[in-house]
Design a protein around this motif. Structure first.
Motif, PDB file in Angstrom:
ATOM      1  N   LYS A   9       3.120  15.234  28.880  1.00  0.00           N
ATOM      2  CA  LYS A   9       2.229  14.766  27.826  1.00  0.00           C
ATOM      3  C   LYS A   9       2.139  13.237  27.848  1.00  0.00           C
ATOM      4  N   TYR A  33     -11.235  21.203  35.955  1.00  0.00           N
ATOM      5  CA  TYR A  33     -11.753  19.839  35.970  1.00  0.00           C
ATOM      6  C   TYR A  33     -10.641  18.841  35.613  1.00  0.00           C
ATOM      7  N   TYR A  35     -10.644  14.934  33.839  1.00  0.00           N
ATOM      8  CA  TYR A  35     -11.403  13.881  33.198  1.00  0.00           C
ATOM      9  C   TYR A  35     -10.478  12.702  32.911  1.00  0.00           C
ATOM     10  N   GLN A  37     -10.165   9.521  30.125  1.00  0.00           N
ATOM     11  CA  GLN A  37     -10.660   8.906  28.900  1.00  0.00           C
ATOM     12  C   GLN A  37     -10.055   7.519  28.786  1.00  0.00           C
ATOM     13  N   PHE A  42     -14.135   6.552  26.123  1.00  0.00           N
ATOM     14  CA  PHE A  42     -15.214   7.116  26.921  1.00  0.00           C
ATOM     15  C   PHE A  42     -14.639   8.102  27.925  1.00  0.00           C
ATOM     16  N   LEU A  43     -15.199   9.305  27.946  1.00  0.00           N
ATOM     17  CA  LEU A  43     -14.685  10.400  28.761  1.00  0.00           C
ATOM     18  C   LEU A  43     -15.576  10.588  29.979  1.00  0.00           C
ATOM     19  N   ILE A  45     -15.933  12.517  33.953  1.00  0.00           N
ATOM     20  CA  ILE A  45     -15.399  13.505  34.894  1.00  0.00           C
ATOM     21  C   ILE A  45     -14.925  12.813  36.174  1.00  0.00           C
ATOM     22  N   ILE A  56     -16.959  18.790  42.775  1.00  0.00           N
ATOM     23  CA  ILE A  56     -17.380  17.499  42.239  1.00  0.00           C
ATOM     24  C   ILE A  56     -16.294  16.470  42.520  1.00  0.00           C
ATOM     25  N   GLU A  58     -16.299  12.435  41.724  1.00  0.00           N
ATOM     26  CA  GLU A  58     -17.136  11.379  41.175  1.00  0.00           C
ATOM     27  C   GLU A  58     -16.668   9.985  41.570  1.00  0.00           C
ATOM     28  N   PHE A  90      -7.413  14.266  31.029  1.00  0.00           N
ATOM     29  CA  PHE A  90      -7.572  15.611  30.488  1.00  0.00           C
ATOM     30  C   PHE A  90      -7.914  16.585  31.597  1.00  0.00           C
ATOM     31  N   PRO A 101     -18.432  27.424  27.705  1.00  0.00           N
ATOM     32  CA  PRO A 101     -17.835  26.149  27.294  1.00  0.00           C
ATOM     33  C   PRO A 101     -16.563  25.826  28.071  1.00  0.00           C
ATOM     34  N   GLN A 102     -16.316  24.538  28.209  1.00  0.00           N
ATOM     35  CA  GLN A 102     -15.079  24.100  28.839  1.00  0.00           C
ATOM     36  C   GLN A 102     -13.959  24.064  27.805  1.00  0.00           C
ATOM     37  N   PHE A 104     -10.224  22.475  26.989  1.00  0.00           N
ATOM     38  CA  PHE A 104      -9.467  21.290  27.371  1.00  0.00           C
ATOM     39  C   PHE A 104      -7.986  21.422  27.037  1.00  0.00           C
ATOM     40  N   GLY A 105      -7.165  20.784  27.880  1.00  0.00           N
ATOM     41  CA  GLY A 105      -5.769  20.591  27.543  1.00  0.00           C
ATOM     42  C   GLY A 105      -5.636  19.440  26.555  1.00  0.00           C
ATOM     43  N   ASP A 106      -4.402  19.171  26.118  1.00  0.00           N
ATOM     44  CA  ASP A 106      -4.165  18.120  25.131  1.00  0.00           C
ATOM     45  C   ASP A 106      -4.069  16.719  25.733  1.00  0.00           C
TER      46      ASP A 106
ATOM     47  N   GLN B  34     -23.578  20.561  25.175  1.00  0.00           N
ATOM     48  CA  GLN B  34     -22.392  21.033  24.469  1.00  0.00           C
ATOM     49  C   GLN B  34     -21.945  20.012  23.429  1.00  0.00           C
ATOM     50  N   GLY B  43      -6.846  17.228  22.745  1.00  0.00           N
ATOM     51  CA  GLY B  43      -7.965  17.437  23.641  1.00  0.00           C
ATOM     52  C   GLY B  43      -9.219  17.793  22.867  1.00  0.00           C
ATOM     53  N   LEU B  44     -10.261  18.145  23.617  1.00  0.00           N
ATOM     54  CA  LEU B  44     -11.525  18.487  23.000  1.00  0.00           C
ATOM     55  C   LEU B  44     -11.580  19.973  22.681  1.00  0.00           C
ATOM     56  N   SER B  46     -14.346  22.946  21.941  1.00  0.00           N
ATOM     57  CA  SER B  46     -15.772  23.261  22.024  1.00  0.00           C
ATOM     58  C   SER B  46     -16.268  23.818  20.683  1.00  0.00           C
ATOM     59  N   LEU B  49     -22.479  25.500  22.272  1.00  0.00           N
ATOM     60  CA  LEU B  49     -23.114  25.298  23.578  1.00  0.00           C
ATOM     61  C   LEU B  49     -24.522  25.822  23.482  1.00  0.00           C
TER      62      LEU B  49
END
Lengths: 113, 112
Positions: A9, A33, A35, A37, A42-43, A45, A56, A58, A90, A101-102, A104-106, B34, B43-44, B46, B49
């Motif tokens: 963490k 994925y 990401y 932040q 600002f997040l 990928i 992907i 980037e 993330f 939908p994606q 996310f982990g913490d 989304q 985290g985020l 959702s 969507l």
């Protein structure tokens, strides 16, 4: 619990070191994925893998190397850490390449000294 | 290159008020749009969507709309509660839905 879990963490380390962040999802998703932040929240990928295949990338420095041993895991290894790498990283996963939908982990908060 | 903007950057409202968060994107060739919420240190999550062929989606007190031609989406929160306090992020997806481009978020505070 079903979830996307990241370890560690928190990660505090010296500039120049190599470190890894692990991610696992038990949601049965086929796409994962990474990401980043930044300090301004600002997040963006970095990478995406579908069934262990990179889809992907980037324009991330090649000091960052993702590895997907199976579709439930996507780890991130970072070589020669720099001050600018300090951020929250993330991991996320989704089903059917983004149709759903994606999740996310913490996050892993990486601090470079 | 897709760019996503959210207005306002921060919003403070009294409990019970209805509110609208705005999201605009520059490339209308999106796969879906989304909305997420992010709580501090987390985290985020959702929220909604909207597929590119849809106009809106609803979940409880939340309603999100999409107007691809104008490059806009809105998130409507009805009867706001202190528990709604969080940062709300919209993200436009391209690349078959894999690549999400995030906005900079709206930080919402709902006061008692």
């Amino acid at each position: 619990d079903t979830a996307v879990s990241q370890t560690p963490k928190y990660l505090v380390t010296q500039m120049g070191n190599d470190k890894s962040i692990k991610c696992e999802q038990n949601l049965g998703h086929d796409t994962m994925y990474w990401y980043k932040q930044d300090s301004k929240k600002f997040l963006k990928i970095m990478f995406s893998y579908n069934n262990k295949e990179l889809i992907i990338n980037e324009t991330v420095p090649n000091r960052f190397s993702p590895k997907s041993p199976d579709k439930a895991h996507l780890n991130l290894h970072i070589n020669s850490l720099e001050l600018g790498d300090s951020a929250v990283y993330f991991c996320a996963s989704s089903l059917r390449q983004g149709e759903k939908p994606q999740h996310f982990g913490d996050g892993t908060r990486l601090s470079i000294l | 290159k897709q760019e996503v903007t959210q207005i306002p950057a921060a919003l403070s409202v009294p409990e019970g008020e209805n509110l609208v968060l705005n999201c605009s994107f520059t490339d209308s060739a999106i796969y879906n749009l989304q909305w997420f919420r992010q709580d501090p240190g987390k985290g985020l999550t959702s929220l909604l969507l909207i597929q590119s062929s849809q106009r809106e989606q609803t979940s409880g007190r939340l309603n999100a709309s999409l107007d691809k031609s104008s490059g806009r989406s809105t998130l409507y929160i009805a009867a706001s509660q202190p528990g709604d306090s969080a940062t709300y992020l919209c993200a436009a997806s391209t690349g078959g839905g894999n690549k999400l481009t995030f906005g900079t978020g709206t930080q919402l505070k709902v006061e008692l």
